[in-house]
Design an enzyme around this catalytic site. Structure first.
Site, mmCIF file in Angstrom:
data_model
loop_
_atom_site.group_PDB
_atom_site.id
_atom_site.type_symbol
_atom_site.label_atom_id
_atom_site.label_comp_id
_atom_site.label_asym_id
_atom_site.label_seq_id
_atom_site.Cartn_x
_atom_site.Cartn_y
_atom_site.Cartn_z
ATOM 1 N N HIS A 22 5.959 -1.623 12.293
ATOM 2 C CA HIS A 22 5.417 -0.271 12.527
ATOM 3 C C HIS A 22 3.796 0.149 12.971
ATOM 4 O O HIS A 22 3.371 -0.131 12.877
ATOM 5 C CB HIS A 22 5.641 0.455 11.423
ATOM 6 C CG HIS A 22 5.199 0.816 10.381
ATOM 7 N ND1 HIS A 22 5.177 -0.053 9.298
ATOM 8 C CD2 HIS A 22 4.042 1.313 9.973
ATOM 9 C CE1 HIS A 22 4.023 -0.264 8.859
ATOM 10 N NE2 HIS A 22 3.414 0.589 8.620
ATOM 11 N N THR A 72 2.306 3.620 11.719
ATOM 12 C CA THR A 72 1.728 4.850 10.912
ATOM 13 C C THR A 72 0.828 6.086 11.498
ATOM 14 O O THR A 72 0.518 6.198 12.321
ATOM 15 C CB THR A 72 0.458 4.387 9.660
ATOM 16 O OG1 THR A 72 0.849 2.867 9.320
ATOM 17 C CG2 THR A 72 0.374 5.460 8.448
ATOM 18 N N HIS A 105 -2.598 1.829 15.863
ATOM 19 C CA HIS A 105 -2.068 0.322 16.188
ATOM 20 C C HIS A 105 -0.422 0.571 15.214
ATOM 21 O O HIS A 105 -0.045 0.686 14.380
ATOM 22 C CB HIS A 105 -3.418 -0.333 15.247
ATOM 23 C CG HIS A 105 -3.563 -0.200 13.592
ATOM 24 N ND1 HIS A 105 -4.122 1.251 13.598
ATOM 25 C CD2 HIS A 105 -2.849 -0.929 12.494
ATOM 26 C CE1 HIS A 105 -3.387 1.110 12.077
ATOM 27 N NE2 HIS A 105 -2.884 -0.067 11.955
ATOM 28 N N THR A 127 -0.389 -3.162 12.747
ATOM 29 C CA THR A 127 -0.300 -4.199 11.852
ATOM 30 C C THR A 127 0.836 -5.351 11.901
ATOM 31 O O THR A 127 1.602 -5.502 11.715
ATOM 32 C CB THR A 127 -0.732 -4.300 10.281
ATOM 33 O OG1 THR A 127 -1.390 -2.793 10.391
ATOM 34 C CG2 THR A 127 -1.219 -5.076 9.738
HETATM 35 P P1 2AM Z 1 -1.450 -0.277 8.661
HETATM 36 O O1 2AM Z 1 -1.006 0.846 9.299
HETATM 37 O O2 2AM Z 1 -2.779 -0.416 9.013
HETATM 38 O O3 2AM Z 1 -0.241 -0.600 8.600
HETATM 39 C C1 2AM Z 1 2.150 1.621 4.155
HETATM 40 O O4 2AM Z 1 0.554 1.085 3.505
HETATM 41 C C2 2AM Z 1 1.588 1.661 5.467
HETATM 42 O O5 2AM Z 1 0.186 2.683 5.403
HETATM 43 C C3 2AM Z 1 0.710 0.506 6.140
HETATM 44 O O6 2AM Z 1 1.137 0.377 7.615
HETATM 45 C C4 2AM Z 1 -1.144 1.337 6.397
HETATM 46 O O7 2AM Z 1 -1.692 0.333 7.098
HETATM 47 C C5 2AM Z 1 -0.603 1.890 6.125
HETATM 48 N N1 2AM Z 1 -1.850 2.306 5.255
HETATM 49 C C6 2AM Z 1 -2.101 2.430 4.095
HETATM 50 N N2 2AM Z 1 -3.112 2.609 3.373
HETATM 51 C C7 2AM Z 1 -3.738 3.584 4.363
HETATM 52 C C8 2AM Z 1 -4.629 4.750 4.371
HETATM 53 N N3 2AM Z 1 -5.799 4.913 3.741
HETATM 54 N N4 2AM Z 1 -4.902 5.371 5.665
HETATM 55 C C9 2AM Z 1 -4.000 5.165 6.908
HETATM 56 N N5 2AM Z 1 -2.779 4.215 6.562
HETATM 57 C C10 2AM Z 1 -3.152 3.344 5.650
#
Ligand code: 2AM
Length: 223
Positions: free
Chosen positions: A69, A71, A155, A157
């Protein structure tokens, strides 16, 4: 009686459809397989292994996330700043369960993360929270990040090395984009998929010749 507040999710984002996940995983895993055989990569292998002669199998090195996904807003069940405000935006409410086509324009590999850069359209940018690009960015990197266009952090991950949290992928991407902007590119290698660039300290950036598109659904996620 007071009405119970709706609960906030862990995060909102665009989720790749199951059939898309397989396609993207195949293409990106092929890239990893090729990358760790390149001479240019082997020259900098110690940045991944800590030792000059050791080999690395990048497919094993990165652990796959459960669901691919992109975010948009990390809400942390309401603990994150601006979570409630984001969830209440009209555009967010209207967009839930809708389909979006994401465009992946580059891949990044660092000793910590493996990720896909997403180029957001004008419509998709409306779901990108104000200030999201610079959240949690180290003060030294802030001026460079503030100079990048909105949505630069977007992005997917694709994997993290042992003990690394997914949040690192966006930070690694921003660092790479900042270095590129300052003209800090090193070795360049032409690959089938595009141009691979080295940016010091184990950071690699592959600009795709053809963007990879993926069908997604915008939705919220709670564990
Ligand atoms: P990602 O978007 O880089 O994959 C659940 O943890 C999701 O939220 C993950 O997909 C993670 O990274 C994102 N995430 C976790 N902590 C975050 C933060 N502080 N800021 C932005 N995205 C975060």
């Amino acid at each position: 009686t007071k009405q119970k507040e709706p609960e906030l999710p862990l995060f909102f984002g665009w989720f790749l459809l199951p059939e898309e996940v397989e396609r993207i995983k195949c293409a990106t895993m092929d890239f990893l397989k090729t990358l760790d055989t390149l001479e240019a990569f082997k020259e900098h292998i110690s940045e991944f292994t800590g030792e000059a002669e050791k080999e690395v199998d990048l497919e094993q090195y990165f652990q796959n996330p459960l669901q691919l996904h992109c975010t948009t807003k990390f809400c942390d069940y309401g603990k994150a700043e601006g979570a409630k405000e984001y969830a209440e935006l009209q555009v967010v409410k209207e967009s839930l369960a809708k389909s979006y086509e994401l465009s992946v324009t580059a891949l990044i590999v660092t000793p910590r993360t493996f990720g896909a850069r997403v180029a957001l359209t004008e419509t998709q940018l409306k779901l990108w929270p104000e200030g999201a690009d610079k959240e949690g960015v180290a003060p030294a990197l802030l001026p460079s990040v503030e100079a990048l266009p909105a949505g630069s952090r977007a992005h997917v991950t694709l994997g993290c090395s042992a003990g690394v949290d997914a949040v690192q992928t966006g930070l690694d991407l921003l660092e790479i984009l900042a270095l590129q902007k300052d003209g800090k590119e090193g070795t360049q290698v032409e690959m089938d998929l595009g141009t691979l660039t080295y940016l010091s300290e184990g950071r690699w950036f592959l600009t795709l010749r053809e963007p990879i598109t993926a069908d997604t659904t915008f939705t919220s996620f709670s564990d």
